[in-house]
Design a protein around this motif. Structure first.
Motif: not given
Length: 470
Positions: A105-110, A139-142
């Motif tokens: 699962f990943v966080p939604s865009s908002d 948590v999304r990151g780069t």
């Protein structure tokens, strides 16, 4: 929750079962609430910790400082993993080394993060593997311009252990607590019902020949004490009613004895000496017995609560018709109608009241009787010897005669005023002997008992009566 019913069980049993059921329900709710609050609290704490670590790793990745082996605090069972969108593992904690993505699962865009509770099989300290619950935060990151997802997990074994500890500590104690509640309720209910049992036992021993006994009244001012007081008041009224009934039966028997004896004497004379039979005397005795029987029957109906149909009755018109019908009485009757508001009642019964009042006045008046009618009030006054103030209530007692020197034929049966008052009460009114008006018949006789008798009937007018019955 619907409690079971036990219609044949005693009050003690019902109270005990009810108390145990309520306490069991309360304990169950409290236990569930405590477990829920504890679990949610520990889970939220683990989520906050995992989110902080995931954000720290994402920040390091964004700065190009991501290392392949991610460190976790010593002695803490935590997870860390950095995964690219195509599923490659860029970095992981030691317990996830060589493992694929820990979650998908990943966080939604908002939203900046997403959290799930998952069970993960990780390397144990002894070299084995163990499936443990974790609160996992994504948590999304780069990293070097590539989008990545950082997973951080905090073990929930402490939360599960705490919940199990609470459950294991409370559940075995609930039966003991319920047993204690049952014992205390059983004992206290027995103590509370002891006065009630004493009341029951006392009432069971009271018979119609022993109505003087009373139930014990507890010193407390609770419901049982009020029950005892009410029971004693009821017994007082019952005893008074029985005494009144006995006196009534005795008086009725006494009153019937003389006319029946006279009738027997006349019949015996007629059988032995037909030429000596006096029809007028025989008829007079028969009429007296019939009148007394009618009066006794009417009193019995009134005592039983007999209420005939009520209609609108004009007291003035009723008084006029009654006075005209009795035009041949010994003493002439003067009628004065100044107000004629209708009342709601039985015309036959109200006529009986006026007839009884006039019969009483005819026996005592010298030369004048006055019937006065105003709105809802009817007065009968005479110029006789009057009623002493001390006897004005006593005259309405059954079989009461104030002048015992009178002959029984002249004095009546002593039931007329009693019947009149009972009829007035059944109509929601009152009947009283009141002080004669000053100067009613002039001279010194206008004051005190020598001023004659004044009996007043008061009835609610039709508007008030209708409102009361509605």
């Amino acid at each position: 929750m619907r409690l079971p019913r036990f219609p044949r069980a005693s009050v003690r049993v019902k109270a005990t079962i009810g108390a145990v059921a309520v306490v069991a329900l309360a304990l169950g709710i409290a236990c569930a609430a405590l477990l829920t609050v504890t679990r949610h609290g520990l889970t939220d704490s683990a989520e906050r910790t995992a989110k902080a670590r995931a954000e720290a790793v994402a920040a390091a990745a964004a700065k190009g400082k991501l290392v392949e082996r991610l460190a976790v605090p010593d002695g803490e069972d935590s997870l860390l993993q950095v995964v690219t969108d195509d599923g490659r593992i860029l970095a992981a904690s030691e317990n996830l080394t060589g493992r694929g993505p820990v979650a998908g699962f990943v966080p939604s865009s908002d939203s900046g993060a997403a959290a799930r509770t998952v069970r993960v099989t990780s390397a144990a300290a002894d070299g084995g593997a163990a499936a443990s619950p974790y609160r996992l935060v994504a948590v999304r990151g780069t990293e070097s311009g590539r989008p990545v997802t950082v997973y951080a997990g905090t073990s929930l074994r402490t939360a599960e252990y705490t919940a199990r500890l609470i459950r294991d500590a409370m559940v075995p104690g609930i039966p003991l607590l319920l047993a204690l509640v049952a014992a205390v309720t059983w004992r206290n209910t027995a103590r509370a019902l002891r006065p009630v049992e004493a009341i029951r036992a006392e009432v069971a021993e009271i018979t119609e020949r022993d109505l003087g006994r009373r139930v014990p009244v507890p010193a407390s001012r609770d419901e049982v004490a009020r029950l005892s007081t009410t029971m004693n008041d009821t017994l007082d009224r019952l005893e008074e009613s029985m005494d009144r009934q006995r006196r009534f039966v005795a008086d009725a028997s006494h009153e019937l004895r003389n006319p029946i004896a006279a009738l027997r004497a006349h019949v015996e004379v007629a059988i032995a000496h037909p030429q000596l039979l006096h029809g007028d005397e025989l008829l007079s005795d028969v009429v007296r017995v019939q009148q007394l029987a009618d009066d006794l029957l009417l009193l019995a109906r009134l005592d039983a609560g007999d209420r005939p149909d009520h209609t609108l009755v004009a007291l003035g018109g009723l008084a006029k018709a009654t006075v005209e019908r009795r035009a041949g009485d010994r003493v002439p009757v003067t009628l004065d109608v100044s107000g004629d508001a209708p009342v709601l009642g039985s015309r036959t019964r109200l006529t009986r009241v006026l007839d009884n009042l006039l019969d009483n006045a005819q026996r005592h008046a010298r030369s004048r009787i006055t019937v006065t009618v105003t709105a809802g009030v009817l007065e009968v006054t005479d110029d006789g010897s009057g009623i002493p103030a001390a006897e004005r209530e006593h005259v309405f007692t059954r079989f009461t005669r104030l002048d015992e020197s009178r002959s029984r034929d002249a004095g009546g049966t002593g039931l007329g005023l009693a019947i009149a008052r009972d009829i007035a009460s059944a109509h929601g009114g009152t009947l009283r002997a009141e002080e004669p008006r000053e100067g009613s018949y002039g001279g010194p006789e206008g004051e005190g008992p020598s001023g004659g008798a004044r009996i007043v009937l008061r009835l609610p007018t039709a508007s008030v009566s209708t409102a009361l019955q509605a």
